[in-house]
Design an enzyme around this catalytic site. Structure first.
Site, PDB file in Angstrom:
ATOM      1  N   GLU A  11      -2.964   5.026   0.216  1.00  0.00           N
ATOM      2  CA  GLU A  11      -2.136   5.765   1.183  1.00  0.00           C
ATOM      3  C   GLU A  11      -2.783   5.779   2.571  1.00  0.00           C
ATOM      4  O   GLU A  11      -4.004   5.942   2.699  1.00  0.00           O
ATOM      5  CB  GLU A  11      -1.954   7.198   0.656  1.00  0.00           C
ATOM      6  CG  GLU A  11      -1.199   8.136   1.548  1.00  0.00           C
ATOM      7  CD  GLU A  11       0.276   7.775   1.738  1.00  0.00           C
ATOM      8  OE1 GLU A  11       0.671   7.574   2.900  1.00  0.00           O
ATOM      9  OE2 GLU A  11       1.027   7.699   0.727  1.00  0.00           O
ATOM     10  N   GLY A  12      -1.955   5.586   3.580  1.00  0.00           N
ATOM     11  CA  GLY A  12      -2.442   5.697   4.965  1.00  0.00           C
ATOM     12  C   GLY A  12      -3.466   4.631   5.335  1.00  0.00           C
ATOM     13  O   GLY A  12      -4.426   4.911   6.033  1.00  0.00           O
ATOM     14  N   ARG A  13      -3.275   3.416   4.834  1.00  0.00           N
ATOM     15  CA  ARG A  13      -4.257   2.332   5.027  1.00  0.00           C
ATOM     16  C   ARG A  13      -5.643   2.759   4.547  1.00  0.00           C
ATOM     17  O   ARG A  13      -6.662   2.497   5.190  1.00  0.00           O
ATOM     18  CB  ARG A  13      -4.307   1.874   6.497  1.00  0.00           C
ATOM     19  CG  ARG A  13      -2.986   1.247   6.992  1.00  0.00           C
ATOM     20  CD  ARG A  13      -3.148   0.423   8.264  1.00  0.00           C
ATOM     21  NE  ARG A  13      -3.510   1.212   9.403  1.00  0.00           N
ATOM     22  CZ  ARG A  13      -2.660   1.789  10.256  1.00  0.00           C
ATOM     23  NH1 ARG A  13      -1.353   1.621  10.067  1.00  0.00           N
ATOM     24  NH2 ARG A  13      -3.081   2.494  11.257  1.00  0.00           N
TER      25      ARG A  13
ATOM     26  N   ARG B  28      -8.617  -0.251   4.133  1.00  0.00           N
ATOM     27  CA  ARG B  28      -8.274  -0.778   2.801  1.00  0.00           C
ATOM     28  C   ARG B  28      -9.178  -1.937   2.395  1.00  0.00           C
ATOM     29  O   ARG B  28      -9.649  -2.685   3.227  1.00  0.00           O
ATOM     30  CB  ARG B  28      -6.826  -1.296   2.801  1.00  0.00           C
ATOM     31  CG  ARG B  28      -5.805  -0.211   2.908  1.00  0.00           C
ATOM     32  CD  ARG B  28      -4.405  -0.782   3.038  1.00  0.00           C
ATOM     33  NE  ARG B  28      -4.175  -1.395   4.347  1.00  0.00           N
ATOM     34  CZ  ARG B  28      -3.019  -1.940   4.721  1.00  0.00           C
ATOM     35  NH1 ARG B  28      -2.005  -1.967   3.883  1.00  0.00           N
ATOM     36  NH2 ARG B  28      -2.883  -2.467   5.918  1.00  0.00           N
TER      37      ARG B  28
ATOM     38  N   CYS C 225       2.819   4.504   0.540  1.00  0.00           N
ATOM     39  CA  CYS C 225       3.202   5.252   1.734  1.00  0.00           C
ATOM     40  C   CYS C 225       4.168   6.323   1.262  1.00  0.00           C
ATOM     41  O   CYS C 225       5.365   6.064   1.129  1.00  0.00           O
ATOM     42  CB  CYS C 225       3.853   4.328   2.756  1.00  0.00           C
ATOM     43  SG  CYS C 225       4.395   5.214   4.239  1.00  0.00           S
TER      44      CYS C 225
ATOM     45  N   SER D  77       0.853  -1.199   0.000  1.00  0.00           N
ATOM     46  CA  SER D  77       0.000   0.000   0.000  1.00  0.00           C
ATOM     47  C   SER D  77       0.881   1.238   0.000  1.00  0.00           C
ATOM     48  O   SER D  77       1.871   1.303   0.732  1.00  0.00           O
ATOM     49  CB  SER D  77      -0.874   0.026   1.249  1.00  0.00           C
ATOM     50  OG  SER D  77      -1.691  -1.108   1.278  1.00  0.00           O
TER      51      SER D  77
ATOM     52  N   LYS E 129      -4.277  -9.772   5.000  1.00  0.00           N
ATOM     53  CA  LYS E 129      -4.022  -9.792   3.550  1.00  0.00           C
ATOM     54  C   LYS E 129      -4.155 -11.224   3.031  1.00  0.00           C
ATOM     55  O   LYS E 129      -4.731 -11.448   1.967  1.00  0.00           O
ATOM     56  CB  LYS E 129      -2.612  -9.262   3.245  1.00  0.00           C
ATOM     57  CG  LYS E 129      -2.461  -7.758   3.400  1.00  0.00           C
ATOM     58  CD  LYS E 129      -1.089  -7.304   2.882  1.00  0.00           C
ATOM     59  CE  LYS E 129      -0.879  -5.818   3.118  1.00  0.00           C
ATOM     60  NZ  LYS E 129       0.483  -5.368   2.750  1.00  0.00           N
TER      61      LYS E 129
ATOM     62  N   ASP F 204      -8.092   0.189   9.750  1.00  0.00           N
ATOM     63  CA  ASP F 204      -7.633  -0.109   8.408  1.00  0.00           C
ATOM     64  C   ASP F 204      -8.833  -0.002   7.469  1.00  0.00           C
ATOM     65  O   ASP F 204      -9.784  -0.759   7.606  1.00  0.00           O
ATOM     66  CB  ASP F 204      -7.053  -1.544   8.390  1.00  0.00           C
ATOM     67  CG  ASP F 204      -6.218  -1.821   7.152  1.00  0.00           C
ATOM     68  OD1 ASP F 204      -6.439  -1.144   6.137  1.00  0.00           O
ATOM     69  OD2 ASP F 204      -5.364  -2.723   7.208  1.00  0.00           O
TER      70      ASP F 204
HETATM   71  N1  LIG Z   1      -3.427   5.644   8.966  1.00  0.00           N
HETATM   72  C1  LIG Z   1      -2.138   5.354   9.077  1.00  0.00           C
HETATM   73  N2  LIG Z   1      -1.539   4.736   8.049  1.00  0.00           N
HETATM   74  C2  LIG Z   1      -0.244   4.421   8.184  1.00  0.00           C
HETATM   75  C3  LIG Z   1       0.505   4.723   9.341  1.00  0.00           C
HETATM   76  N3  LIG Z   1       1.775   4.291   9.143  1.00  0.00           N
HETATM   77  C4  LIG Z   1       1.796   3.734   7.919  1.00  0.00           C
HETATM   78  N4  LIG Z   1       0.597   3.806   7.332  1.00  0.00           N
HETATM   79  C5  LIG Z   1       0.135   3.258   6.062  1.00  0.00           C
HETATM   80  O1  LIG Z   1       0.028   1.878   6.242  1.00  0.00           O
HETATM   81  C6  LIG Z   1       0.194   1.212   5.018  1.00  0.00           C
HETATM   82  C7  LIG Z   1       1.236   0.141   5.223  1.00  0.00           C
HETATM   83  O2  LIG Z   1       0.884  -0.846   4.432  1.00  0.00           O
HETATM   84  P1  LIG Z   1       1.579  -2.229   4.198  1.00  0.00           P
HETATM   85  O3  LIG Z   1       2.995  -2.223   4.652  1.00  0.00           O
HETATM   86  O4  LIG Z   1       1.261  -2.563   2.787  1.00  0.00           O
HETATM   87  O5  LIG Z   1       0.689  -3.212   5.049  1.00  0.00           O
HETATM   88  P2  LIG Z   1       0.734  -3.866   6.411  1.00  0.00           P
HETATM   89  O6  LIG Z   1      -0.660  -3.944   6.897  1.00  0.00           O
HETATM   90  O7  LIG Z   1       1.721  -3.207   7.300  1.00  0.00           O
HETATM   91  O8  LIG Z   1       1.168  -5.351   6.082  1.00  0.00           O
HETATM   92  P3  LIG Z   1       2.580  -5.949   5.618  1.00  0.00           P
HETATM   93  O9  LIG Z   1       3.524  -4.829   5.405  1.00  0.00           O
HETATM   94  O10 LIG Z   1       2.239  -6.679   4.362  1.00  0.00           O
HETATM   95  O11 LIG Z   1       3.000  -6.873   6.687  1.00  0.00           O
HETATM   96  C8  LIG Z   1       0.573   2.282   4.012  1.00  0.00           C
HETATM   97  O12 LIG Z   1      -0.585   2.656   3.272  1.00  0.00           O
HETATM   98  C9  LIG Z   1       1.023   3.441   4.884  1.00  0.00           C
HETATM   99  O13 LIG Z   1       0.799   4.691   4.275  1.00  0.00           O
HETATM  100  C10 LIG Z   1      -0.173   5.372  10.404  1.00  0.00           C
HETATM  101  O14 LIG Z   1       0.376   5.633  11.469  1.00  0.00           O
HETATM  102  N5  LIG Z   1      -1.492   5.663  10.215  1.00  0.00           N
HETATM  103 ZN   LIG Z   2       4.751   3.730   5.781  1.00  0.00          ZN
END
Ligand SMILES: Nc1nc2c(ncn2[C@@H]2O[C@H](COP(=O)(O)OP(=O)(O)OP(=O)(O)O)[C@@H](O)[C@H]2O)c(=O)[nH]1
Ligand SMILES: [Zn+2]
Length: 367
Positions: free
Chosen positions: A265-267, A301, A227, A225, A327, A299
């Site tokens: 972006e941002g979950r 997403r 970031c 996703s 996922k 989340d």
């Molecule tokens: N709302 C929010 N989103 C965040 C934060 N930190 C990171 N993100 C978002 O979280 C998402 C991270 O996604 P991924 O790394 O794909 O997913 P994950 O759920 O961590 O799973 P894996 O990495 O596959 O283990 C991205 O869209 C980032 O922009 C936060 O503190 N708040």
């Molecule tokens: Zn990130």
């Protein structure tokens, strides 16, 4: 007449209209309301809505209502009743968590108990899809759907039916391939980028294919996703950048793989809302609490889009690079075989250790 816009097209237009501060009309059978995004609607338009409406409410999610200590009688959402004196300042303070700490005793807010909440619920969905604060102004029209259509025709507003809108959301999961090209990468010169466009007019998603993975065997895959902070500018608050690069490196090492770069972006809450969440994190809330205080779920997403794109590329089975069991579950529910979960534990540093611990404790991530 095929020139007429479909409900999906009108929804896409309405999302853009809400973002620029315009009002739109929602109907449900004979009932109707004018709606606007709490963070964007111009004060003059708010006054028009107040004048025309039999009532004026601020629709918020139950998550936000909890922070405001407002009763949510509608389950997932709450309808704050606005009085004649309640103007832009009150609306902003109810919708926007930025000032919560300076004004800890906001309210008390009176919430509506009687009557259906479907128009309010649909309005909040639209603000979420538009990546705005999940809060909408809703003025029920005394003249119902007929009045809504007359106002819409006079002022060029969108009119959407709430039930049709909900049904149309499935279109977000239909994507069309748009273009693809070879892109030699630092990780592997055998890179190829494919662009996919959702039918509902929402943001495009990308697939990065490394090598030429056979379609009849499980492909090493990552659903990444977006970031901006982690992937692009090297933020130390999360592990996204190192995960992105490690996934590509692993695919390069194996000679084949596919990384989906999903614009979630941002979950799924968008960068502006993610920065609102970061600002709350600076005040001491963790990543999950921060999302809730703005009014979002942890989340937002929908990973089904990932399964759709993989299938469009010809894959039916994956070895999924992730630490997130959700996922894996969503891929399987979407009919894709997850032959293996491949852990992706990289990029921990002193500034993201607490964030990663929270994801493990509250969101079920495996560490
Ligand atoms: N709302 C929010 N989103 C965040 C934060 N930190 C990171 N993100 C978002 O979280 C998402 C991270 O996604 P991924 O790394 O794909 O997913 P994950 O759920 O961590 O799973 P894996 O990495 O596959 O283990 C991205 O869209 C980032 O922009 C936060 O503190 N708040
Ligand atoms: Zn990130």
């Amino acid at each position: 007449m095929t020139l007429a816009l479909t409900i999906e097209e009108r929804a896409a237009r309405a999302r853009a209209e809400l973002r620029i501060g315009a009002a739109a009309a929602l109907t449900s059978g004979a009932r109707a309301a004018l709606i606007g995004a709490a963070e964007a609607l111009a004060p003059e338009r708010l006054e028009d809505m107040r004048r025309l409406g039999a009532s004026l409410d601020l629709a918020i999610t139950a998550r936000r209502a909890e922070t405001l200590k407002a009763r949510a009688y509608d389950g997932d959402i709450a309808r704050i009743i606005l009085g004649p004196e309640d103007g832009a300042a009150l609306i902003r303070s109810a919708a926007d968590p930025a000032s919560d700490l300076d004004a800890p005793l906001k309210g008390p807010f009176r919430t509506r108990r009687e009557g259906p909440a479907d128009l309010h619920r649909a309005a909040i969905r639209l603000t979420k899809q538009a990546h705005l604060l999940p809060a909408a102004l809703v003025a029920e029209l005394p003249g119902g759907a007929e009045q809504a259509r007359a106002l819409a025709a006079e002022h060029g507003l969108s009119v959407l039916d709430a039930a049709e809108l909900a049904a149309a959301e499935a279109e977000a999961l239909v994507v069309d391939p748009v273009a693809r090209a070879r892109v030699p990468l630092a990780a592997s010169e055998a890179g190829r980028v494919h662009v996919f466009r959702p039918r509902d007019g929402s943001e495009e998603h990308y697939a990065v294919e490394i090598g030429d993975p056979p379609r009849d065997a499980p492909v090493l895959a990552r659903l990444h996703s977006a970031c901006f902070t982690g992937d692009v500018i090297g933020s130390l608050k999360c592990d996204c950048g190192p995960q992105l690069r490690a996934a590509l490196a692993r695919m390069a090492q194996e000679g084949a793989g596919v990384l989906l770069y999903l614009n979630q972006e941002g979950r799924g809450i968008g960068l502006a809302n993610k920065m609102r969440a970061y600002s709350l994190q600076d005040q001491g809330f963790d990543t999950v609490e921060a999302n809730h205080r703005i009014g979002f779920e942890d989340d937002e997403r929908d990973f089904r889009i990932g399964a759709t794109i993989l299938r469009r590329l010809g894959f039916s089975a994956v070895r999924l690079l992730t630490n997130n069991p959700r996922k894996v579950g969503m891929m399987e529910q979407s009919g894709l075989t997850v032959a293996e979960r491949v852990p992706l534990i990289v990029g921990e540093n002193p500034l993201n250790a607490a964030y990663l611990r929270t994801k493990a404790a509250k969101s079920g991530h495996l560490m």
